[in-house]
Design a protein around this motif. Structure first.
Motif, PDB file in Angstrom:
ATOM      1  N   ALA A   1       2.719  -1.668 -18.344  1.00 55.81           N
ATOM      2  CA  ALA A   1       2.229  -3.030 -18.284  1.00 55.81           C
ATOM      3  C   ALA A   1       0.897  -3.033 -17.546  1.00 55.81           C
ATOM      4  O   ALA A   1       0.657  -2.205 -16.657  1.00 55.81           O
ATOM      5  N   ASP A   2       0.059  -3.971 -17.915  1.00 52.57           N
ATOM      6  CA  ASP A   2      -1.256  -4.044 -17.271  1.00 52.57           C
ATOM      7  C   ASP A   2      -1.136  -4.208 -15.755  1.00 52.57           C
ATOM      8  O   ASP A   2      -1.973  -3.704 -15.003  1.00 52.57           O
ATOM      9  N   SER A   3      -0.092  -4.894 -15.331  1.00 52.30           N
ATOM     10  CA  SER A   3       0.063  -5.188 -13.904  1.00 52.30           C
ATOM     11  C   SER A   3       0.341  -3.942 -13.065  1.00 52.30           C
ATOM     12  O   SER A   3       0.162  -3.970 -11.840  1.00 52.30           O
ATOM     13  N   VAL A   4       0.778  -2.849 -13.694  1.00 51.74           N
ATOM     14  CA  VAL A   4       1.111  -1.643 -12.935  1.00 51.74           C
ATOM     15  C   VAL A   4       0.271  -0.442 -13.365  1.00 51.74           C
ATOM     16  O   VAL A   4       0.377   0.631 -12.744  1.00 51.74           O
TER      17      VAL A   4
ATOM     18  N   LEU B   1       1.701  -0.050  -3.678  1.00 50.70           N
ATOM     19  CA  LEU B   1       2.599  -1.174  -3.937  1.00 50.70           C
ATOM     20  C   LEU B   1       2.066  -2.463  -3.338  1.00 50.70           C
ATOM     21  O   LEU B   1       1.416  -2.475  -2.278  1.00 50.70           O
ATOM     22  N   LYS B   2       2.346  -3.548  -4.052  1.00 51.55           N
ATOM     23  CA  LYS B   2       1.904  -4.882  -3.661  1.00 51.55           C
ATOM     24  C   LYS B   2       3.131  -5.777  -3.475  1.00 51.55           C
ATOM     25  O   LYS B   2       4.181  -5.520  -4.077  1.00 51.55           O
TER      26      LYS B   2
ATOM     27  N   GLY C   1       0.791  -1.219   0.000  1.00 52.60           N
ATOM     28  CA  GLY C   1       0.000   0.000   0.000  1.00 52.60           C
ATOM     29  C   GLY C   1       0.822   1.266   0.000  1.00 52.60           C
ATOM     30  O   GLY C   1       0.296   2.362  -0.215  1.00 52.60           O
ATOM     31  N   GLY C   2       2.105   1.121   0.246  1.00 49.80           N
ATOM     32  CA  GLY C   2       2.988   2.276   0.297  1.00 49.80           C
ATOM     33  C   GLY C   2       3.445   2.729  -1.071  1.00 49.80           C
ATOM     34  O   GLY C   2       3.023   2.196  -2.099  1.00 49.80           O
TER      35      GLY C   2
END
Length: 113
Positions: free
Chosen positions: A60-63, A85-86, A15-16
């Motif tokens: 990228a789709d992931s970010v 952030l994950k 989450g940061g």
């Protein structure tokens, strides 16, 4: 070719946020495309963001929606702002001009759950 050095990584809770920097030894004005990659342990290097000389970005789709790439051609620097952030964002992050073949040392990002 200019040398680029990544910095700004670290340990952050899920989450940061972090902001990565990529400082060039010379002018980046003539470099059209600069990419941000990451490589997690045991995984292939992954392209996460691209920024053109004019500031056009792709992700990228992931970010997408969490990461923002930017560049300051006057300061010869490129940045990657990472929000929300994950743990799966944990990796070594690299910046590289699209046409270069050499890689820098990268900067480690670790996201704890």
């Amino acid at each position: 070719q200019v040398q680029l050095v990544e910095s700004g990584g670290g340990l952050v809770q899920a989450g940061g946020s972090l902001r990565l920097s990529c400082a060039a030894s010379g002018s980046i004005f003539s470099i059209n495309i600069i990419d941000w990659y990451r490589q997690a342990p045991g995984k292939q290097r992954e392209l996460v963001a691209t920024i053109t000389r004019g500031g056009t970005t792709t992700y990228a789709d992931s970010v997408k929606g969490r990461f923002t790439a930017s560049r300051d051609n006057t300061r010869n620097a490129v940045y990657l702002r990472m929000n929300s952030l994950k743990p799966e964002d944990t990796a070594v992050y690299y910046c590289k001009p699209r046409t270069y073949t050499t890689w820098g040392q990268g900067t480690q990002v670790t996201v704890s759950s």
